[in-house]
Design a protein around this motif. Structure first.
Motif, short mmCIF file in Angstrom:
data_model
loop_
_atom_site.label_atom_id
_atom_site.label_comp_id
_atom_site.label_asym_id
_atom_site.label_seq_id
_atom_site.Cartn_x
_atom_site.Cartn_y
_atom_site.Cartn_z
N VAL A 109 1.06 -1.41 0.18
CA VAL A 109 -0.04 -0.27 0.24
C VAL A 109 1.18 1.34 0.12
O VAL A 109 0.50 2.09 -0.93
CB VAL A 109 -1.51 0.42 1.29
CG1 VAL A 109 -1.60 1.16 1.55
CG2 VAL A 109 -2.01 -1.09 0.87
N ALA A 110 2.39 1.17 0.77
CA ALA A 110 2.52 2.61 0.81
C ALA A 110 3.35 2.46 -0.73
O ALA A 110 3.82 3.76 -0.77
CB ALA A 110 3.92 2.15 1.76
N LEU A 111 3.88 1.55 -1.38
CA LEU A 111 4.24 2.22 -2.61
C LEU A 111 3.48 1.92 -3.86
O LEU A 111 3.98 2.70 -4.20
CB LEU A 111 5.27 0.14 -2.89
CG LEU A 111 6.25 0.50 -2.66
CD1 LEU A 111 6.90 -1.52 -2.88
CD2 LEU A 111 7.16 0.88 -2.82
N VAL A 112 2.27 2.28 -3.77
CA VAL A 112 1.37 2.44 -4.05
C VAL A 112 1.14 3.86 -3.93
O VAL A 112 1.30 4.60 -5.12
CB VAL A 112 -0.17 1.94 -4.33
CG1 VAL A 112 -1.00 2.65 -4.80
CG2 VAL A 112 0.09 0.17 -4.94
N ALA A 113 0.79 4.25 -3.16
CA ALA A 113 1.00 5.35 -2.54
C ALA A 113 1.57 6.41 -3.10
O ALA A 113 1.74 7.43 -3.40
CB ALA A 113 0.50 5.88 -0.89
N ALA A 239 3.62 -1.12 -10.11
CA ALA A 239 2.53 -2.45 -10.07
C ALA A 239 3.07 -3.10 -9.12
O ALA A 239 2.38 -4.23 -8.85
CB ALA A 239 3.56 -2.99 -11.09
N LEU A 240 4.75 -2.95 -8.41
CA LEU A 240 5.55 -3.84 -7.76
C LEU A 240 4.35 -3.68 -6.19
O LEU A 240 4.05 -5.14 -5.60
CB LEU A 240 6.80 -3.59 -7.55
CG LEU A 240 7.44 -4.04 -8.84
CD1 LEU A 240 8.90 -3.11 -8.45
CD2 LEU A 240 7.73 -5.42 -8.64
N GLY A 241 4.21 -2.64 -5.95
CA GLY A 241 2.89 -2.52 -4.33
C GLY A 241 1.65 -2.70 -4.58
O GLY A 241 1.26 -3.87 -3.94
N ALA A 242 1.32 -2.80 -5.92
CA ALA A 242 0.12 -3.26 -6.18
C ALA A 242 -0.12 -5.35 -6.20
O ALA A 242 -1.25 -5.33 -5.38
CB ALA A 242 -1.11 -3.22 -7.27
N HIS A 243 1.31 -5.71 -6.51
CA HIS A 243 0.89 -7.12 -6.71
C HIS A 243 1.47 -6.98 -5.14
O HIS A 243 0.68 -8.45 -4.36
CB HIS A 243 2.39 -7.48 -7.35
CG HIS A 243 2.93 -8.55 -6.89
ND1 HIS A 243 1.94 -9.82 -7.76
CD2 HIS A 243 3.63 -9.69 -6.24
CE1 HIS A 243 2.78 -11.05 -6.76
NE2 HIS A 243 3.37 -10.63 -6.93
N LEU A 244 1.89 -6.44 -4.26
CA LEU A 244 1.93 -6.93 -3.14
C LEU A 244 1.22 -6.94 -1.89
O LEU A 244 0.79 -8.12 -1.56
CB LEU A 244 3.61 -6.25 -2.53
CG LEU A 244 4.65 -7.24 -1.34
CD1 LEU A 244 5.35 -7.91 -1.17
CD2 LEU A 244 5.45 -5.59 -1.14
#
Length: 250
Positions: A109-113, A239-244
């Motif tokens: 979630v933090a990566l996506v934000a 993309a990485l954040g959404a996957h995680l």
């Protein structure tokens, strides 16, 4: 638990590290995130983290050594690197804990934000006078997140991205941070008995597809502009954040 040399885990590992190496070659990060996300489907998180040690270490040293300003960056970031080691070792055992999955989701979630903000006109900047105290704090938090998830990107990547580095300097700074994180994670896993001789051998075998993928990704990165690189960088993080973040939902 040692790595199982069976067809499915071997095939998944080879394809995973080929893809993870390519992503890392393009945007300078993503190998542990992709590896932990995909390998988690066929093995335990601590075992997956042990398997990525050798590919992560070698590709990060390669990324670090091919940059233009190692000495300058090392002097600028050494306090942060100390914090990374302290945080990772202090968090030894977090990955085996009951909250490891929740930590991985929060990390996603933090990566996506961060990626969404990066794709907008909003820009963060860290003033030079704040680096001496903020760097160690960022390092310790990054180390704790690394110990819990096996992923080294938050909050190290947003912090490094806010230092005003050029494309090549940012890639090298990421290589430095990830190299230190990998060594600290290996020490923590070895102390917990997870990273042992059998797993180390399997990790070494995963190096070849990771290097092939990274070479392909580096070729792509060398042919894009600074603006396109920045866009790819944040789209990759998204993309990485959404996957995680979605791992607990699928």
């Amino acid at each position: 638990m040692p790595f199982t040399f069976e067809p499915l885990p071997i095939a998944v590992a080879a394809l995973t590290f080929l893809l993870a190496g390519f992503v890392k070659g393009v945007i300078g990060l993503g190998l542990p995130t992709v590896a932990m996300g995909l390998l988690g489907a066929v093995m335990e998180p601590a075992q997956a983290a042990s398997l990525l040690i050798v590919p992560s270490l070698v590709t990060n040293v390669w990324q670090l050594a091919t940059g233009p300003r190692f000495g300058v960056l090392a002097r600028r970031l050494w306090l942060m690197m100390v914090g990374v080691v302290v945080g990772t070792l202090a968090g030894t055992g977090f990955m085996q804990g009951g909250h490891a999955e929740q930590a991985a989701t929060a990390l996603g979630v933090a990566l996506v934000a961060y990626a969404v903000l990066g794709l907008t006109a909003i820009r963060f900047a860290v003033p030079p006078r704040a680096e001496w105290w903020l760097g160690p704090v960022i390092g310790v938090v990054t180390g704790l997140v690394t110990a819990a998830t096996g992923v080294f990107v938050i909050p190290a990547v947003p912090y490094l991205g806010a230092l005003g580095l050029t494309k090549d300097e940012l890639i090298q700074a990421l290589g430095l941070s990830f190299t230190v994180s990998t060594v600290a994670l290996a020490a923590a896993l070895a102390g917990g008995g997870t990273f042992e001789a059998g797993t180390a051998g399997a990790s070494a075998l995963a190096l070849a597809p990771a290097l092939i993928g990274m070479t392909m990704g580096g070729w792509v990165r060398g042919r894009v502009s600074e603006q396109m690189f920045r866009r790819c960088f944040f789209l990759g993080l998204l993309a990485l954040g959404a996957h995680l973040a979605s791992r607990t939902l699928i």
